[in-house]
Motif scaffolding. Sequence first.
Motif, short mmCIF file in Angstrom:
data_model
loop_
_atom_site.label_atom_id
_atom_site.label_comp_id
_atom_site.label_asym_id
_atom_site.label_seq_id
_atom_site.Cartn_x
_atom_site.Cartn_y
_atom_site.Cartn_z
N CYS A 22 0.83 -1.22 0.00
CA CYS A 22 0.00 0.00 0.00
C CYS A 22 0.86 1.26 0.00
CB CYS A 22 -0.93 0.00 1.20
SG CYS A 22 -2.19 -1.27 1.14
N ARG A 23 1.92 1.26 0.82
CA ARG A 23 2.80 2.44 0.89
C ARG A 23 3.48 2.67 -0.45
NH1 ARG A 23 6.60 1.40 5.29
NH2 ARG A 23 8.04 0.71 3.71
N TYR A 24 3.92 1.60 -1.09
CA TYR A 24 4.59 1.72 -2.39
C TYR A 24 3.62 2.26 -3.44
CZ TYR A 24 7.23 0.50 -6.58
OH TYR A 24 7.88 0.56 -7.77
N CYS A 25 2.41 1.68 -3.51
CA CYS A 25 1.43 2.12 -4.51
C CYS A 25 1.02 3.57 -4.28
CB CYS A 25 0.19 1.22 -4.48
SG CYS A 25 0.46 -0.40 -5.21
N THR A 26 0.85 3.97 -3.02
CA THR A 26 0.48 5.35 -2.72
C THR A 26 1.61 6.31 -3.11
OG1 THR A 26 -0.90 4.60 -0.90
CG2 THR A 26 -0.25 6.92 -0.89
N PHE A 27 2.83 5.98 -2.73
CA PHE A 27 3.96 6.86 -3.01
C PHE A 27 4.18 7.03 -4.52
CE2 PHE A 27 8.50 7.64 -3.73
CZ PHE A 27 8.67 8.80 -2.99
N HIS A 28 4.04 5.94 -5.28
CA HIS A 28 4.28 5.99 -6.72
C HIS A 28 3.01 6.24 -7.53
CE1 HIS A 28 8.51 4.91 -6.58
NE2 HIS A 28 8.20 4.10 -5.58
N ARG A 29 1.92 6.53 -6.82
CA ARG A 29 0.63 6.84 -7.46
C ARG A 29 0.20 5.75 -8.44
NH1 ARG A 29 1.61 13.29 -8.32
NH2 ARG A 29 1.67 13.76 -6.11
N LEU A 30 0.21 4.53 -7.95
CA LEU A 30 -0.19 3.39 -8.76
C LEU A 30 -1.55 2.88 -8.31
CD1 LEU A 30 3.14 1.35 -8.74
CD2 LEU A 30 2.30 2.83 -10.54
N GLU A 31 -2.36 2.51 -9.26
CA GLU A 31 -3.63 1.85 -8.95
C GLU A 31 -3.36 0.35 -8.94
OE1 GLU A 31 -7.32 1.16 -7.90
OE2 GLU A 31 -6.55 3.20 -8.13
N TRP A 32 -3.57 -0.30 -7.80
CA TRP A 32 -3.18 -1.70 -7.66
C TRP A 32 -3.87 -2.59 -8.68
CZ3 TRP A 32 -6.61 -5.57 -6.79
CH2 TRP A 32 -7.86 -5.22 -6.30
N ALA A 33 -5.07 -2.26 -9.10
CA ALA A 33 -5.81 -3.12 -10.03
C ALA A 33 -5.30 -2.98 -11.47
CB ALA A 33 -7.30 -2.80 -9.97
N GLN A 34 -4.45 -2.00 -11.73
CA GLN A 34 -3.91 -1.81 -13.08
C GLN A 34 -2.39 -1.87 -13.10
OE1 GLN A 34 -5.89 1.86 -13.51
NE2 GLN A 34 -7.84 0.85 -13.87
N ILE A 35 -1.84 -2.61 -12.17
CA ILE A 35 -0.38 -2.71 -12.07
C ILE A 35 0.16 -3.60 -13.19
CG2 ILE A 35 -0.29 -4.70 -10.53
CD1 ILE A 35 1.81 -2.99 -8.91
N THR A 36 1.38 -3.32 -13.62
CA THR A 36 2.01 -4.11 -14.67
C THR A 36 3.11 -4.98 -14.07
OG1 THR A 36 3.71 -2.45 -15.15
CG2 THR A 36 1.60 -2.25 -16.33
N VAL A 37 3.60 -5.90 -14.86
CA VAL A 37 4.70 -6.77 -14.40
C VAL A 37 5.94 -5.93 -14.12
CG1 VAL A 37 6.21 -8.67 -15.07
CG2 VAL A 37 3.79 -8.77 -15.60
N TRP A 38 6.19 -4.92 -14.94
CA TRP A 38 7.38 -4.08 -14.73
C TRP A 38 7.27 -3.32 -13.42
CZ3 TRP A 38 10.74 -6.03 -17.63
CH2 TRP A 38 10.43 -6.49 -18.90
N GLN A 39 6.08 -2.86 -13.07
CA GLN A 39 5.89 -2.17 -11.80
C GLN A 39 6.06 -3.14 -10.63
OE1 GLN A 39 2.05 -0.62 -12.80
NE2 GLN A 39 2.86 1.40 -13.32
N LEU A 40 5.61 -4.38 -10.80
CA LEU A 40 5.83 -5.39 -9.76
C LEU A 40 7.32 -5.69 -9.58
CD1 LEU A 40 2.96 -7.95 -10.41
CD2 LEU A 40 3.34 -6.64 -8.32
N ALA A 41 8.05 -5.72 -10.69
CA ALA A 41 9.50 -5.97 -10.60
C ALA A 41 10.19 -4.82 -9.87
CB ALA A 41 10.08 -6.14 -12.00
N ARG A 42 9.79 -3.58 -10.16
CA ARG A 42 10.37 -2.43 -9.44
C ARG A 42 10.00 -2.50 -7.96
NH1 ARG A 42 9.43 1.31 -14.23
NH2 ARG A 42 7.30 1.23 -13.52
N PHE A 43 8.76 -2.90 -7.67
CA PHE A 43 8.32 -3.05 -6.29
C PHE A 43 9.18 -4.08 -5.56
CE2 PHE A 43 5.41 -5.50 -3.40
CZ PHE A 43 5.41 -4.58 -2.37
N MET A 44 9.50 -5.18 -6.22
CA MET A 44 10.32 -6.23 -5.62
C MET A 44 11.70 -5.68 -5.25
SD MET A 44 11.47 -9.89 -7.17
CE MET A 44 9.87 -10.63 -7.00
#
Length: 155
Positions: A9-31
């Motif tokens: 949640c903190r990552y999505c909020t900080f990077h202004r990401l909508e969790w339901a529209q996340i991409t694989v590249w955004q998940l890789a950056r999150f990791m």
Amino acid sequence: MPGGRRSTCRYCTFHRLEWAQITVWQLARFMHWLVEEPLPSRARGGGGPERFRDENTANAIVGTVCEFLNFGIRMSWVDPELAGQLTEPRYLRYLPKGFNPGENGQHRTVRAKLLKLRGVDSEIEWLTVEQIARLIDVTRHARTASWCSCCGAPA
């Protein structure tokens, strides 16, 4: 895994990401962010040494997030196109003991996680020369039920 949910949640909020529209590249950056971003201090007043997650923890958190996204796909909250991007087919050349490959090897191809950091296995602990000598000294016969007090190994 409450800490993982807060991190997501903190990552999505900080990077202004909508969790339901996340991409694989955004998940890789999150990791990678999970490993590189220091954890909050456990001390009441803050401070203290910086702590970081290891690769195995990041893999577990992202694995949980991917399972939640798969659930979201089944519930039509997340784009179904993401499902094919989270895993890849992998052929099991060497089967685990007790694994049933099915007729003509139909179960040898499994879906494997695509996003994974190289985790570090816990190291093997070796006895020192002194511990081995002490172990030999306290052993009365080949089979004994007592424990060696010098290293905690069965004697």
